[in-house]
Motif scaffolding. Structure first.
Motif, PDB file in Angstrom:
ATOM      1  N   LYS A  61     -14.070 -23.961  -9.986  1.00  0.00           N
ATOM      2  CA  LYS A  61     -15.583 -23.663 -10.144  1.00  0.00           C
ATOM      3  C   LYS A  61     -16.500 -24.634  -9.453  1.00  0.00           C
ATOM      4  O   LYS A  61     -17.508 -24.130  -9.076  1.00  0.00           O
ATOM      5  CB  LYS A  61     -15.903 -23.956 -11.937  1.00  0.00           C
ATOM      6  N   THR A  89     -16.878 -15.653  -1.523  1.00  0.00           N
ATOM      7  CA  THR A  89     -15.997 -14.314  -1.937  1.00  0.00           C
ATOM      8  C   THR A  89     -14.829 -14.842  -2.336  1.00  0.00           C
ATOM      9  O   THR A  89     -14.195 -14.729  -3.381  1.00  0.00           O
ATOM     10  CB  THR A  89     -16.108 -13.330  -1.212  1.00  0.00           C
ATOM     11  N   ARG A 132     -14.799 -17.009  -5.408  1.00  0.00           N
ATOM     12  CA  ARG A 132     -14.884 -16.169  -6.650  1.00  0.00           C
ATOM     13  C   ARG A 132     -13.876 -15.606  -7.078  1.00  0.00           C
ATOM     14  O   ARG A 132     -13.532 -15.570  -8.417  1.00  0.00           O
ATOM     15  CB  ARG A 132     -16.062 -15.176  -6.377  1.00  0.00           C
ATOM     16  N   ASP A 133     -13.049 -15.089  -5.903  1.00  0.00           N
ATOM     17  CA  ASP A 133     -11.752 -14.415  -6.543  1.00  0.00           C
ATOM     18  C   ASP A 133     -10.706 -15.351  -7.042  1.00  0.00           C
ATOM     19  O   ASP A 133      -9.977 -14.830  -7.772  1.00  0.00           O
ATOM     20  CB  ASP A 133     -11.386 -13.704  -5.017  1.00  0.00           C
ATOM     21  N   ILE A 136     -11.104 -17.729  -8.830  1.00  0.00           N
ATOM     22  CA  ILE A 136     -11.743 -17.852 -10.292  1.00  0.00           C
ATOM     23  C   ILE A 136     -11.286 -16.834 -11.142  1.00  0.00           C
ATOM     24  O   ILE A 136     -10.683 -16.960 -12.310  1.00  0.00           O
ATOM     25  CB  ILE A 136     -13.331 -18.337 -10.455  1.00  0.00           C
ATOM     26  N   THR A 137     -11.823 -15.715 -10.644  1.00  0.00           N
ATOM     27  CA  THR A 137     -11.476 -14.431 -11.171  1.00  0.00           C
ATOM     28  C   THR A 137      -9.894 -14.384 -11.416  1.00  0.00           C
ATOM     29  O   THR A 137      -9.337 -13.897 -12.574  1.00  0.00           O
ATOM     30  CB  THR A 137     -12.046 -13.120 -10.583  1.00  0.00           C
ATOM     31  N   ASN A 138      -9.010 -14.594 -10.391  1.00  0.00           N
ATOM     32  CA  ASN A 138      -7.613 -14.513 -10.537  1.00  0.00           C
ATOM     33  C   ASN A 138      -7.138 -15.400 -11.525  1.00  0.00           C
ATOM     34  O   ASN A 138      -6.068 -15.185 -12.348  1.00  0.00           O
ATOM     35  CB  ASN A 138      -6.967 -14.991  -9.204  1.00  0.00           C
ATOM     36  N   TYR A 139      -7.763 -16.769 -11.417  1.00  0.00           N
ATOM     37  CA  TYR A 139      -7.119 -17.476 -12.381  1.00  0.00           C
ATOM     38  C   TYR A 139      -7.450 -17.404 -13.936  1.00  0.00           C
ATOM     39  O   TYR A 139      -6.538 -17.362 -14.591  1.00  0.00           O
ATOM     40  CB  TYR A 139      -7.630 -19.128 -12.250  1.00  0.00           C
ATOM     41  N   GLU A 140      -8.521 -16.652 -13.974  1.00  0.00           N
ATOM     42  CA  GLU A 140      -9.260 -16.388 -15.454  1.00  0.00           C
ATOM     43  C   GLU A 140      -8.270 -15.140 -16.162  1.00  0.00           C
ATOM     44  O   GLU A 140      -7.850 -15.175 -17.033  1.00  0.00           O
ATOM     45  CB  GLU A 140     -10.498 -16.008 -15.494  1.00  0.00           C
ATOM     46  N   LEU A 141      -7.822 -14.276 -15.159  1.00  0.00           N
ATOM     47  CA  LEU A 141      -6.969 -13.113 -15.293  1.00  0.00           C
ATOM     48  C   LEU A 141      -5.539 -13.521 -15.543  1.00  0.00           C
ATOM     49  O   LEU A 141      -4.796 -12.937 -16.483  1.00  0.00           O
ATOM     50  CB  LEU A 141      -7.382 -11.884 -14.459  1.00  0.00           C
TER      51      LEU A 141
END
Length: 172
Positions: free
Chosen positions: A89, A133, A136-137, A139-144
């Protein structure tokens, strides 16, 4: 034609910002290395090299336009992280900050009609879009997937495969 003072000044500051970015990302790599996440450490170690490339490219541009930049002191990064998501983040926030700095460089060049500087900065504008990008990816990958040990292991392996490609010259 020599470079306009407004453009040389803001590009000189951008060199400093790129070097600060490298220093910050090295602290992220060290955090992940300490956590045993060698893939994440690899990702940020490559980011360090890319930021150094960016600083050197801007430096080269200034030197090629008869301006000798002055190197400033780089402050120690003062961040601590409560979990493995926090550096990701912080990385996105930092990339958004750098994007704004690049935009300001472009606007300064535009204001004084420095087309060569604007053309050089076009590459940085595209690069910043890619950097945001990627951040952001991550972060998204970690959250998922990263909250699960197996998912985190797989992401770490993926990031370990990233390799560095040196920027030899700005495409212009």
């Amino acid at each position: 034609m020599s470079i306009h003072e407004k453009v040389s000044s803001i590009l000189e500051k951008q060199i400093h910002a790129e070097l600060e970015s490298a220093y910050l990302y090295l602290s992220f790599a060290d955090y992940y290395e300490d956590r045993g996440l060698k893939g994440y450490a690899n990702w940020y170690t490559i980011q360090v090299k890319e930021e150094l490339d960016h600083a050197m490219a801007i430096r080269r541009y200034l030197l090629d336009n008869d301006f000798k930049p002055t190197m400033e002191t780089i402050a120690k990064p003062e961040m601590s992280f409560e979990d493995d998501l926090a550096p990701l983040k912080a990385g996105l926030a930092h990339e958004e900050y750098v994007t704004e700095l690049i935009n300001q460089c472009y606007l300064a060049a535009h204001e004084v009609h420095d087309i060569r500087a604007m053309k050089m900065l076009d590459w940085f504008i595209t690069e910043q879009g890619e950097e945001e990008t990627n951040a952001r990816d991550m972060i998204t990958n970690y959250e998922l997937f990263g909250r699960d040990p197996k998912g985190l292991f797989e992401l770490d392996r993926e990031y370990q495969a990233r390799s560095y490609t040196q920027l030899t010259a700005l495409p212009m």
